[in-house]
Design an enzyme around this catalytic site. Structure first.
Site, PDB file in Angstrom:
ATOM      1  N   ASN A   8       0.833  -1.203   0.000  1.00 59.83           N
ATOM      2  CA  ASN A   8       0.000   0.000   0.000  1.00 59.83           C
ATOM      3  C   ASN A   8       0.865   1.249   0.000  1.00 59.83           C
ATOM      4  O   ASN A   8       0.366   2.359   0.129  1.00 59.83           O
ATOM      5  CB  ASN A   8      -0.903   0.006   1.244  1.00 59.83           C
ATOM      6  CG  ASN A   8      -2.038  -0.978   1.094  1.00 59.83           C
ATOM      7  OD1 ASN A   8      -2.733  -0.982   0.086  1.00 59.83           O
ATOM      8  ND2 ASN A   8      -2.213  -1.850   2.085  1.00 59.83           N
ATOM      9  N   ASN A   9       2.166   1.034  -0.125  1.00 58.15           N
ATOM     10  CA  ASN A   9       3.105   2.147  -0.046  1.00 58.15           C
ATOM     11  C   ASN A   9       3.493   2.574  -1.470  1.00 58.15           C
ATOM     12  O   ASN A   9       4.222   1.884  -2.174  1.00 58.15           O
ATOM     13  CB  ASN A   9       4.323   1.664   0.762  1.00 58.15           C
ATOM     14  CG  ASN A   9       5.348   2.753   0.978  1.00 58.15           C
ATOM     15  OD1 ASN A   9       5.563   3.589   0.115  1.00 58.15           O
ATOM     16  ND2 ASN A   9       5.995   2.713   2.130  1.00 58.15           N
ATOM     17  N   HIS A  11       5.422   4.885  -2.534  1.00 63.40           N
ATOM     18  CA  HIS A  11       6.868   5.130  -2.740  1.00 63.40           C
ATOM     19  C   HIS A  11       7.579   3.831  -3.119  1.00 63.40           C
ATOM     20  O   HIS A  11       8.431   3.806  -3.989  1.00 63.40           O
ATOM     21  CB  HIS A  11       7.508   5.669  -1.468  1.00 63.40           C
ATOM     22  CG  HIS A  11       7.081   7.045  -1.114  1.00 63.40           C
ATOM     23  ND1 HIS A  11       7.589   8.157  -1.740  1.00 63.40           N
ATOM     24  CD2 HIS A  11       6.188   7.488  -0.216  1.00 63.40           C
ATOM     25  CE1 HIS A  11       7.027   9.232  -1.224  1.00 63.40           C
ATOM     26  NE2 HIS A  11       6.166   8.853  -0.299  1.00 63.40           N
ATOM     27  N   ASP A  68       8.953  -6.686   3.089  1.00 67.72           N
ATOM     28  CA  ASP A  68       8.882  -6.071   4.405  1.00 67.72           C
ATOM     29  C   ASP A  68      10.275  -5.572   4.723  1.00 67.72           C
ATOM     30  O   ASP A  68      11.271  -6.242   4.434  1.00 67.72           O
ATOM     31  CB  ASP A  68       8.399  -7.060   5.466  1.00 67.72           C
ATOM     32  CG  ASP A  68       7.888  -6.323   6.697  1.00 67.72           C
ATOM     33  OD1 ASP A  68       7.269  -5.252   6.544  1.00 67.72           O
ATOM     34  OD2 ASP A  68       8.110  -6.797   7.825  1.00 67.72           O
ATOM     35  N   LYS A 171      19.654   6.196  -4.652  1.00 72.10           N
ATOM     36  CA  LYS A 171      19.152   5.233  -3.657  1.00 72.10           C
ATOM     37  C   LYS A 171      18.852   3.893  -4.329  1.00 72.10           C
ATOM     38  O   LYS A 171      19.167   2.830  -3.811  1.00 72.10           O
ATOM     39  CB  LYS A 171      17.891   5.788  -2.966  1.00 72.10           C
ATOM     40  CG  LYS A 171      17.332   4.849  -1.895  1.00 72.10           C
ATOM     41  CD  LYS A 171      16.031   5.329  -1.282  1.00 72.10           C
ATOM     42  CE  LYS A 171      15.471   4.264  -0.332  1.00 72.10           C
ATOM     43  NZ  LYS A 171      14.093   4.527   0.094  1.00 72.10           N
ATOM     44  N   HIS A 176      18.887  -1.341   0.209  1.00 72.74           N
ATOM     45  CA  HIS A 176      18.394  -2.638   0.675  1.00 72.74           C
ATOM     46  C   HIS A 176      17.339  -3.195  -0.289  1.00 72.74           C
ATOM     47  O   HIS A 176      17.406  -4.329  -0.729  1.00 72.74           O
ATOM     48  CB  HIS A 176      17.795  -2.449   2.074  1.00 72.74           C
ATOM     49  CG  HIS A 176      16.919  -1.220   2.181  1.00 72.74           C
ATOM     50  ND1 HIS A 176      17.420   0.049   1.987  1.00 72.74           N
ATOM     51  CD2 HIS A 176      15.598  -1.068   2.371  1.00 72.74           C
ATOM     52  CE1 HIS A 176      16.437   0.912   2.088  1.00 72.74           C
ATOM     53  NE2 HIS A 176      15.309   0.270   2.308  1.00 72.74           N
ATOM     54  N   ARG A 177      16.345  -2.336  -0.640  1.00 75.99           N
ATOM     55  CA  ARG A 177      15.256  -2.802  -1.507  1.00 75.99           C
ATOM     56  C   ARG A 177      15.803  -3.095  -2.905  1.00 75.99           C
ATOM     57  O   ARG A 177      15.426  -4.084  -3.523  1.00 75.99           O
ATOM     58  CB  ARG A 177      14.126  -1.771  -1.553  1.00 75.99           C
ATOM     59  CG  ARG A 177      12.894  -2.254  -2.325  1.00 75.99           C
ATOM     60  CD  ARG A 177      11.668  -1.398  -2.080  1.00 75.99           C
ATOM     61  NE  ARG A 177      11.289  -1.389  -0.686  1.00 75.99           N
ATOM     62  CZ  ARG A 177      11.559  -0.406   0.161  1.00 75.99           C
ATOM     63  NH1 ARG A 177      12.160   0.683  -0.256  1.00 75.99           N
ATOM     64  NH2 ARG A 177      11.225  -0.496   1.426  1.00 75.99           N
TER      65      ARG A 177
HETATM   66  P1  ITT Z   1       3.532  -2.081   2.942  1.00 74.06           P
HETATM   67  O1  ITT Z   1       2.170  -1.679   2.477  1.00 74.06           O
HETATM   68  O2  ITT Z   1       4.375  -2.627   1.830  1.00 74.06           O
HETATM   69  O3  ITT Z   1       3.514  -2.966   4.159  1.00 74.06           O
HETATM   70  P2  ITT Z   1       4.877  -0.202   4.728  1.00 74.06           P
HETATM   71  O4  ITT Z   1       5.025   1.273   4.590  1.00 74.06           O
HETATM   72  O5  ITT Z   1       4.123  -0.764   5.883  1.00 74.06           O
HETATM   73  O6  ITT Z   1       4.271  -0.710   3.335  1.00 74.06           O
HETATM   74  P3  ITT Z   1       7.200  -1.813   5.613  1.00 74.06           P
HETATM   75  O7  ITT Z   1       6.325  -2.450   6.621  1.00 74.06           O
HETATM   76  O8  ITT Z   1       7.991  -2.677   4.710  1.00 74.06           O
HETATM   77  O9  ITT Z   1       6.339  -0.785   4.699  1.00 74.06           O
HETATM   78  O10 ITT Z   1       8.245  -0.823   6.245  1.00 74.06           O
HETATM   79  C1  ITT Z   1       8.228  -0.455   7.587  1.00 74.06           C
HETATM   80  C2  ITT Z   1       8.636   0.986   7.743  1.00 74.06           C
HETATM   81  O11 ITT Z   1      10.031   1.078   7.510  1.00 74.06           O
HETATM   82  C3  ITT Z   1       7.978   1.955   6.766  1.00 74.06           C
HETATM   83  O12 ITT Z   1       6.774   2.454   7.253  1.00 74.06           O
HETATM   84  C4  ITT Z   1       9.020   3.031   6.642  1.00 74.06           C
HETATM   85  O13 ITT Z   1       8.855   3.967   7.681  1.00 74.06           O
HETATM   86  C5  ITT Z   1      10.314   2.276   6.853  1.00 74.06           C
HETATM   87  N1  ITT Z   1      10.949   1.997   5.550  1.00 74.06           N
HETATM   88  C6  ITT Z   1      10.726   0.945   4.726  1.00 74.06           C
HETATM   89  N2  ITT Z   1      11.484   1.039   3.624  1.00 74.06           N
HETATM   90  C7  ITT Z   1      12.201   2.185   3.759  1.00 74.06           C
HETATM   91  C8  ITT Z   1      13.150   2.845   2.968  1.00 74.06           C
HETATM   92  O14 ITT Z   1      13.527   2.373   1.780  1.00 74.06           O
HETATM   93  N3  ITT Z   1      13.674   3.991   3.398  1.00 74.06           N
HETATM   94  C9  ITT Z   1      13.313   4.500   4.590  1.00 74.06           C
HETATM   95  N4  ITT Z   1      12.420   3.961   5.412  1.00 74.06           N
HETATM   96  C10 ITT Z   1      11.859   2.798   5.011  1.00 74.06           C
END
Ligand code: ITT
Length: 191
Positions: A8-9, A11, A68, A171, A176-177
Site C-alpha cells: 500500500n506504499n 513510494h 517487508d 538510492k 536494501h530494496r
Molecule cells: P507495505 O504496504 O508494503 O507494508 P509499509 O510502509 O508498511 O508498506 P514496511 O512495513 O515494509 O512498509 O516498512 C516499515 C517501515 O520502515 C515503513 O513504514 C518506513 O517507515 C520504513 N521503511 C521501509 N522502507 C524504507 C526505505 O527504503 N527507506 C526509509 N524507510 C523505510
C-alpha cells in the site's frame, strides 16, 4: 510477465518499478481492486513478507510478491526492526518514528544501523524469499527531502549524504530494496 506487488506504499511501488524496468509489468493492489489493509502481524520480516504475499495469492490467485523492511540499529539491539512502521506507536508516522529514534540514540556514540528488506514471491504456487541489506549510520538531524520513512536520517556506508539527500536514482542503485529486487530479478531472468 505480470506480477502484483502487494504493497500500500506508493513510494515502494515507484522504487521497485524503476528498478525492475520494462520486463515485468507491475500491478498495484489498486489495479487488482484490492483496497484492504493487509495484516502484517508476524514477528519477523520474512513472516510479514510471506503473510502479505499469501493474503493476495489466496484471494486473487495471481503471481505476486510483497516486501517487508526494517531499520535495525546496533545500539538498540536491532530495534525498531520489524516494528519500524509503528515505532512511535501510530503506524506510518515517519516524522514521529524518526524523532523517537533520534531521542533513543541521544548521547550514544555507536550510530551503526542497517536497512534490511525481505521479498516473498509466490510464482506458480511456489514460495521464494530474497533479501537485501545496506549498512550505514544514523545522523543526528534530519537532512534531505526525497524518499520516505527513515531516509532523512540514514547515511549509507561509503556516502556522506542521507538517502533523502542522495535522491531516488542513487538510492535505487545501492539500497536494501534495490538489492533484494535485483535478487528477485536475477531469479526471474533465470526462469
Ligand atoms: P507495505 O504496504 O508494503 O507494508 P509499509 O510502509 O508498511 O508498506 P514496511 O512495513 O515494509 O512498509 O516498512 C516499515 C517501515 O520502515 C515503513 O513504514 C518506513 O517507515 C520504513 N521503511 C521501509 N522502507 C524504507 C526505505 O527504503 N527507506 C526509509 N524507510 C523505510
Amino acid at each position: 510477465m505480470k506480477l502484483v506487488f502487494a504493497t500500500n506504499n506508493a513510494h515502494k511501488l515507484q522504487e521497485v518499478s524503476a528498478i525492475l524496468g520494462d520486463k515485468v509489468e507491475l500491478l498495484s493492489l489498486k489495479a487488482i481492486g484490492c483496497n484492504d489493509d493487509i495484516p502484517e502481524t508476524a514477528d519477523t520480516l520474512e513472516g510479514n513478507a510471506l503473510m502479505k504475499a499469501r493474503y493476495i495469492h489466496e484471494r486473487y490467485h495471481c503471481d505476486c510478491f510483497a516486501d517487508d523492511t526494517g531499520l535495525e540499529v546496533e545500539a538498540l539491539n536491532g530495534a525498531p526492526g520489524v516494528y519500524s512502521a509503528r515505532y512511535a506507536g501510530v503506524a506510518h508516522d515517519s516524522e514521529a518514528n524518526m524523532q523517537k529514534l533520534l531521542k533513543e540514540l541521544n548521547g550514544k556514540e555507536n550510530r551503526k544501523a542497517r536497512f534490511r528488506t525481505v521479498i516473498a514471491l509466490i510464482l506458480d504456487n511456489k514460495e521464494y524469499l530474497f533479501d537485501g541489506i545496506v549498512n550505514g549510520e544514523i545522523v543526528k538531524e534530519k537532512r534531505g527531502g526525497s524518499g520516505f520513512g527513515y531516509d532523512p536520517i540514514f547515511v549509507p556506508e561509503g556516502e556522506t549524504e542521507t538517502f533523502a539527500e542522495l535522491g531516488e536514482e542513487k538510492k535505487n542503485l545501492i539500497s536494501h530494496r534495490a538489492r533484494a529486487v535485483q535478487a528477485l530479478q536475477e531469479f526471474l531472468n533465470r526462469g
